[in-house]
Every structure is written in C-alpha cells, then in structure tokens.
Design a protein around this motif. Structure first.
Motif, PDB file in Angstrom:
ATOM      1  N   ALA A  41     -28.202 108.298  15.499  1.00  0.00           N
ATOM      2  CA  ALA A  41     -29.522 107.728  15.193  1.00  0.00           C
ATOM      3  C   ALA A  41     -30.576 108.407  16.057  1.00  0.00           C
ATOM      4  CB  ALA A  41     -29.531 106.230  15.423  1.00  0.00           C
ATOM      5  N   GLN A  42     -31.678 108.802  15.431  1.00  0.00           N
ATOM      6  CA  GLN A  42     -32.718 109.533  16.166  1.00  0.00           C
ATOM      7  C   GLN A  42     -33.307 108.712  17.308  1.00  0.00           C
ATOM      8  OE1 GLN A  42     -33.353 112.797  15.579  1.00  0.00           O
ATOM      9  NE2 GLN A  42     -34.589 112.714  17.436  1.00  0.00           N
ATOM     10  N   LEU A  43     -33.497 107.409  17.093  1.00  0.00           N
ATOM     11  CA  LEU A  43     -34.026 106.540  18.142  1.00  0.00           C
ATOM     12  C   LEU A  43     -33.159 106.603  19.385  1.00  0.00           C
ATOM     13  CD1 LEU A  43     -35.630 104.224  19.458  1.00  0.00           C
ATOM     14  CD2 LEU A  43     -34.269 102.618  18.093  1.00  0.00           C
ATOM     15  N   HIS A  44     -31.863 106.430  19.217  1.00  0.00           N
ATOM     16  CA  HIS A  44     -30.952 106.413  20.362  1.00  0.00           C
ATOM     17  C   HIS A  44     -30.846 107.794  20.998  1.00  0.00           C
ATOM     18  CE1 HIS A  44     -28.978 102.825  18.118  1.00  0.00           C
ATOM     19  NE2 HIS A  44     -29.968 102.424  18.898  1.00  0.00           N
ATOM     20  N   ARG A  45     -30.817 108.821  20.156  1.00  0.00           N
ATOM     21  CA  ARG A  45     -30.705 110.181  20.681  1.00  0.00           C
ATOM     22  C   ARG A  45     -31.906 110.519  21.560  1.00  0.00           C
ATOM     23  NH1 ARG A  45     -29.460 114.013  16.057  1.00  0.00           N
ATOM     24  NH2 ARG A  45     -27.272 113.560  16.491  1.00  0.00           N
ATOM     25  N   THR A  46     -33.098 110.255  21.060  1.00  0.00           N
ATOM     26  CA  THR A  46     -34.311 110.569  21.819  1.00  0.00           C
ATOM     27  C   THR A  46     -34.425 109.710  23.066  1.00  0.00           C
ATOM     28  OG1 THR A  46     -35.470 111.239  19.794  1.00  0.00           O
ATOM     29  CG2 THR A  46     -36.834 110.730  21.705  1.00  0.00           C
ATOM     30  N   SER A  47     -34.067 108.439  22.950  1.00  0.00           N
ATOM     31  CA  SER A  47     -34.149 107.530  24.094  1.00  0.00           C
ATOM     32  C   SER A  47     -33.212 107.960  25.217  1.00  0.00           C
ATOM     33  CB  SER A  47     -33.829 106.099  23.660  1.00  0.00           C
ATOM     34  OG  SER A  47     -34.762 105.629  22.716  1.00  0.00           O
ATOM     35  N   TYR A  48     -31.987 108.358  24.856  1.00  0.00           N
ATOM     36  CA  TYR A  48     -31.019 108.790  25.868  1.00  0.00           C
ATOM     37  C   TYR A  48     -31.450 110.119  26.501  1.00  0.00           C
ATOM     38  CZ  TYR A  48     -27.551 105.151  24.894  1.00  0.00           C
ATOM     39  OH  TYR A  48     -26.893 103.949  24.788  1.00  0.00           O
ATOM     40  N   VAL A  49     -32.011 111.015  25.691  1.00  0.00           N
ATOM     41  CA  VAL A  49     -32.504 112.285  26.224  1.00  0.00           C
ATOM     42  C   VAL A  49     -33.626 112.030  27.223  1.00  0.00           C
ATOM     43  CG1 VAL A  49     -33.835 114.361  25.647  1.00  0.00           C
ATOM     44  CG2 VAL A  49     -31.813 113.767  24.311  1.00  0.00           C
ATOM     45  N   GLU A  50     -34.528 111.139  26.862  1.00  0.00           N
ATOM     46  CA  GLU A  50     -35.645 110.822  27.749  1.00  0.00           C
ATOM     47  C   GLU A  50     -35.144 110.222  29.066  1.00  0.00           C
ATOM     48  OE1 GLU A  50     -40.111 109.029  27.145  1.00  0.00           O
ATOM     49  OE2 GLU A  50     -38.476 108.067  26.062  1.00  0.00           O
ATOM     50  N   TYR A  51     -34.173 109.343  28.960  1.00  0.00           N
ATOM     51  CA  TYR A  51     -33.588 108.729  30.155  1.00  0.00           C
ATOM     52  C   TYR A  51     -32.927 109.790  31.037  1.00  0.00           C
ATOM     53  CZ  TYR A  51     -30.444 105.841  33.006  1.00  0.00           C
ATOM     54  OH  TYR A  51     -29.775 105.265  34.054  1.00  0.00           O
ATOM     55  N   SER A  52     -32.178 110.688  30.399  1.00  0.00           N
ATOM     56  CA  SER A  52     -31.486 111.733  31.137  1.00  0.00           C
ATOM     57  C   SER A  52     -32.464 112.649  31.859  1.00  0.00           C
ATOM     58  CB  SER A  52     -30.613 112.555  30.178  1.00  0.00           C
ATOM     59  OG  SER A  52     -29.984 113.628  30.853  1.00  0.00           O
ATOM     60  N   LEU A  53     -33.520 113.058  31.167  1.00  0.00           N
ATOM     61  CA  LEU A  53     -34.522 113.936  31.773  1.00  0.00           C
ATOM     62  C   LEU A  53     -35.255 113.234  32.914  1.00  0.00           C
ATOM     63  CD1 LEU A  53     -36.043 115.559  28.556  1.00  0.00           C
ATOM     64  CD2 LEU A  53     -34.449 116.615  30.169  1.00  0.00           C
ATOM     65  N   LYS A  54     -35.594 111.976  32.697  1.00  0.00           N
ATOM     66  CA  LYS A  54     -36.342 111.208  33.702  1.00  0.00           C
ATOM     67  C   LYS A  54     -35.564 111.075  35.005  1.00  0.00           C
ATOM     68  CE  LYS A  54     -38.528 106.688  34.406  1.00  0.00           C
ATOM     69  NZ  LYS A  54     -38.802 105.356  33.798  1.00  0.00           N
ATOM     70  N   HIS A  55     -34.238 110.936  34.908  1.00  0.00           N
ATOM     71  CA  HIS A  55     -33.419 110.693  36.096  1.00  0.00           C
ATOM     72  C   HIS A  55     -32.673 111.947  36.564  1.00  0.00           C
ATOM     73  CE1 HIS A  55     -34.160 106.393  36.109  1.00  0.00           C
ATOM     74  NE2 HIS A  55     -33.967 106.383  34.808  1.00  0.00           N
ATOM     75  N   SER A  56     -33.051 113.080  36.019  1.00  0.00           N
ATOM     76  CA  SER A  56     -32.416 114.324  36.445  1.00  0.00           C
ATOM     77  C   SER A  56     -32.835 114.686  37.869  1.00  0.00           C
ATOM     78  CB  SER A  56     -32.809 115.461  35.494  1.00  0.00           C
ATOM     79  OG  SER A  56     -32.336 116.703  35.980  1.00  0.00           O
ATOM     80  N   LYS A  57     -31.932 115.335  38.592  1.00  0.00           N
ATOM     81  CA  LYS A  57     -32.271 115.805  39.937  1.00  0.00           C
ATOM     82  C   LYS A  57     -33.090 117.092  39.886  1.00  0.00           C
ATOM     83  CE  LYS A  57     -28.830 113.732  42.957  1.00  0.00           C
ATOM     84  NZ  LYS A  57     -27.877 113.986  44.063  1.00  0.00           N
ATOM     85  N   ARG A  62     -37.231 117.158  34.788  1.00  0.00           N
ATOM     86  CA  ARG A  62     -38.116 115.985  34.818  1.00  0.00           C
ATOM     87  C   ARG A  62     -39.504 116.324  34.276  1.00  0.00           C
ATOM     88  NH1 ARG A  62     -35.911 115.298  40.030  1.00  0.00           N
ATOM     89  NH2 ARG A  62     -37.923 115.872  40.970  1.00  0.00           N
ATOM     90  N   SER A  63     -39.942 117.546  34.489  1.00  0.00           N
ATOM     91  CA  SER A  63     -41.284 117.945  34.040  1.00  0.00           C
ATOM     92  C   SER A  63     -41.378 118.084  32.529  1.00  0.00           C
ATOM     93  CB  SER A  63     -41.692 119.266  34.697  1.00  0.00           C
ATOM     94  OG  SER A  63     -40.943 120.359  34.162  1.00  0.00           O
ATOM     95  N   ILE A  64     -40.231 118.182  31.850  1.00  0.00           N
ATOM     96  CA  ILE A  64     -40.231 118.328  30.393  1.00  0.00           C
ATOM     97  C   ILE A  64     -40.877 117.130  29.721  1.00  0.00           C
ATOM     98  CG2 ILE A  64     -38.725 118.371  28.351  1.00  0.00           C
ATOM     99  CD1 ILE A  64     -36.805 120.115  29.929  1.00  0.00           C
ATOM    100  N   ILE A  65     -40.690 115.938  30.287  1.00  0.00           N
ATOM    101  CA  ILE A  65     -41.250 114.717  29.701  1.00  0.00           C
ATOM    102  C   ILE A  65     -42.767 114.811  29.573  1.00  0.00           C
ATOM    103  CG2 ILE A  65     -41.541 112.222  30.028  1.00  0.00           C
ATOM    104  CD1 ILE A  65     -38.844 112.148  31.349  1.00  0.00           C
ATOM    105  N   ARG A  66     -43.408 115.504  30.505  1.00  0.00           N
ATOM    106  CA  ARG A  66     -44.870 115.651  30.483  1.00  0.00           C
ATOM    107  C   ARG A  66     -45.307 116.875  29.692  1.00  0.00           C
ATOM    108  NH1 ARG A  66     -43.543 115.268  35.786  1.00  0.00           N
ATOM    109  NH2 ARG A  66     -44.330 117.385  36.187  1.00  0.00           N
ATOM    110  N   GLY A  67     -44.337 117.594  29.087  1.00  0.00           N
ATOM    111  CA  GLY A  67     -44.679 118.791  28.329  1.00  0.00           C
ATOM    112  C   GLY A  67     -45.101 119.946  29.217  1.00  0.00           C
ATOM    113  N   ALA A  68     -44.574 119.985  30.452  1.00  0.00           N
ATOM    114  CA  ALA A  68     -45.035 120.973  31.430  1.00  0.00           C
ATOM    115  C   ALA A  68     -44.586 122.397  31.113  1.00  0.00           C
ATOM    116  CB  ALA A  68     -44.541 120.572  32.828  1.00  0.00           C
ATOM    117  N   ILE A  69     -43.466 122.557  30.410  1.00  0.00           N
ATOM    118  CA  ILE A  69     -42.952 123.909  30.159  1.00  0.00           C
ATOM    119  C   ILE A  69     -43.765 124.622  29.089  1.00  0.00           C
ATOM    120  CG2 ILE A  69     -40.959 125.213  29.304  1.00  0.00           C
ATOM    121  CD1 ILE A  69     -39.148 123.275  30.702  1.00  0.00           C
ATOM    122  N   GLY A  70     -44.190 123.907  28.076  1.00  0.00           N
ATOM    123  CA  GLY A  70     -44.965 124.536  27.002  1.00  0.00           C
ATOM    124  C   GLY A  70     -44.528 124.006  25.659  1.00  0.00           C
ATOM    125  N   ASN A  71     -44.373 124.906  24.679  1.00  0.00           N
ATOM    126  CA  ASN A  71     -44.002 124.452  23.341  1.00  0.00           C
ATOM    127  C   ASN A  71     -42.521 124.077  23.287  1.00  0.00           C
ATOM    128  OD1 ASN A  71     -42.395 126.827  22.802  1.00  0.00           O
ATOM    129  ND2 ASN A  71     -44.306 127.934  22.479  1.00  0.00           N
TER     130      ASN A  71
END
Length: 295
Positions: A41-57, A62-71
C-alpha cells in the motif's frame, strides 16, 4: 518523563541500529529496500520511508525529507549509491522509492505554499485580490448585482462587515482562494450550502464559517494529519488543488454535521466545530480510506 526519554534514547541509539544491522546481514537488503518489498500500500510504504529517513543516523538521508538533495531522480541515485543497492534491484527500487520521495517532498512543499498564502494579507489595492473577491460574489449570487465594493450586501453571503477584506485577516489570501475554488469549481454545492446557511434555525454566516474551515484545513495540514489522505490518494506530489479539494470536503461535511447536531443557536458553533474536527482527525488516522469526497 526522564525514564521515558532514556528508553527512547536507548532504542534509537542502540536497539534500532543493531536490529537494522542484523536484518541487513540476514536479508542482504537495507531498510529502505526492505520497505519497498514488504509494503504494497502506498500509504504504508511512504509512511515507513519517511520514518526511516527521519530517524536515520545519516544527515544526508535525514535531509531528503526537506528536499535538500534536489529533484527526485538525484535523490534516488544518491540513496542507491549510499546504500549500495545492487543493479538487479535498482529498477524496482527507483520506481517505488521515487514515488515515496515525490509524496514526502510534495507534502513539505505544499505546507510552504499554503503557509505563504495564509501570510499574504488581502489588499484592496491589489487588482488580483479584488478580482477574486468579485468572482466569489458573482459565483454565489449571479442573480443579485453587487451595487458597491463596500456595503451591507456582503452580508448576503455571510461576511460580517461592509468590507470583506477585514474578515480575511486570520487566514489571509488562503481563505479567499478556498472560497473561490469552492464557488467556481463546485458552484451548485456552494450555492446549496449558502441556502442552508440562511435557515432560520440552523443558519450560520457562510463566508465566516468558510474561513473557519480554512483554518481547520490549514492546521490539519501543518500538523501532518492530512498525510494519511494525501499519501493514500495522490500518487505523486500533492498540489494546492488537492488542498482545495480537502477544503471543499470539510465544508460540505461540516454543513451536514452542523445540521445533524441540531444546534439550539449559533452560540454552539465552537463546541460543534471541535467535535467535527476531532471526528475528522480520528477518520484520518483510522484504517479506512481517510476522506471520501462526495460533492
């Protein structure tokens, strides 16, 4: 409180990293790739990805959540290299992870756009603002020509004073754009609500309540409650039109909720509004499809 903080610290600093390392050792896949395979399910997939990125060391992840890398393409390529994802799995990962990043970054950008509109004050010397205001009148009351830009006629569609500009102070241009979208894209529904607002017992100030609903939609967005809806039904980046559609849904549903609540008078508005807001929050976090549009 301190005990809870210690537990949280131990979990994210030691338990979670060790658990992730063991899974990678046994499966040969990083956490992000495991999410792509385990969540359909897209909802669960995106939610888990966001959680993983947010809590990454990794600060980079972590900067990906803010779109820091680019496109999205650059972001996916960066993660593939950083996580050493093997060529046979890169196409699968690129497709699904790219969707997740598009949704996550899109939600962040939508919050920025909505906030900018909210902070933009209505100006009577701005021709675009004035045109939108007149468009609102003409959409709701085509049968009644507006005699003057400032006057008591504005009460016909639920503004408080002779100059509607003063009623937009709290939500700025966002409140006006929500109302204009509703009245021009779903004109019959908007006029129907306007008629309901004139009921001798269940009546309310249409425009004022509309601006209040804008405030509700705004807080649902910035408090992340709308993520479950957008991640479920918007396949790519959620746009301002998607936010407008949520607004229309909320306004229509609140109108039904208000009448069903059988209020004694308008003094019950705040209580009923809070009950409705809680109902929507609960719905957004339920296991059902968050919002079902019917207008």
């Amino acid at each position: 409180m301190w005990n809870l903080r210690i537990v949280v610290y131990i979990y994210y600093s030691f338990v979670r990293p060790v658990y992730k390392w063991l899974l990678r050792l046994t499966t040969g896949r990083c956490e992000l790739l495991r999410i792509m395979y385990s969540q359909s399910a897209q909802l669960h997939r995106t939610s888990y990805v966001e959680y993983s990125l947010k809590h990454s060391k990794s600060p980079l992840l972590r900067s990906i959540i803010r779109g820091a890398i680019g496109n999205v393409g650059d972001t996916v390529d960066t993660v593939i290299q950083l996580k050493s994802i093997k060529p046979p799995e890169q196409a699968f990962f690129t497709h699904h992870f790219g969707k997740c990043i598009s949704q996550i970054n899109g939600y962040h950008q939508l919050c920025v756009e909505v906030e900018d509109l909210r902070k933009t004050l209505y100006s009577s010397v701005n021709a675009e603002h004035e045109t939108l205001l007149l468009q609102l009148w003409n959409s709701l009351r085509p049968d009644l020509p507006l005699k003057s830009r400032i006057g008591q006629q504005w009460g016909e569609i639920g503004f408080q004073g002779d100059d509607p500009a003063t009623d937009f102070r709290g939500m700025g241009l966002l409140g006006l754009k929500n109302l204009v979208f509703f009245s021009t894209r779903y004109t019959d529904a908007a006029r129907s609500l306007l008629l309901h607002s004139m009921h001798p017992r269940y009546g309310y100030s249409f425009a004022i309540v509309g601006i209040n609903i804008t405030s509700m939609a705004y807080h649902l967005l910035i408090d992340d409650h709308l993520k479950t809806h957008f991640y479920s039904v918007v396949q790519e980046r959620p746009k301002i039109e998607d936010f407008h559609l949520v607004y229309v849904h909320l306004f229509c549903e609140f109108n039904r909720f208000w009448i069903d609540s059988n209020p004694v008078n308008i003094m019950e508005f705040n209580v009923i509004r809070e009950q409705f807001n809680q109902k929507i929050v609960d719905q957004l976090h339920s296991k059902q499809l968050p919002l079902r549009f019917a207008f």
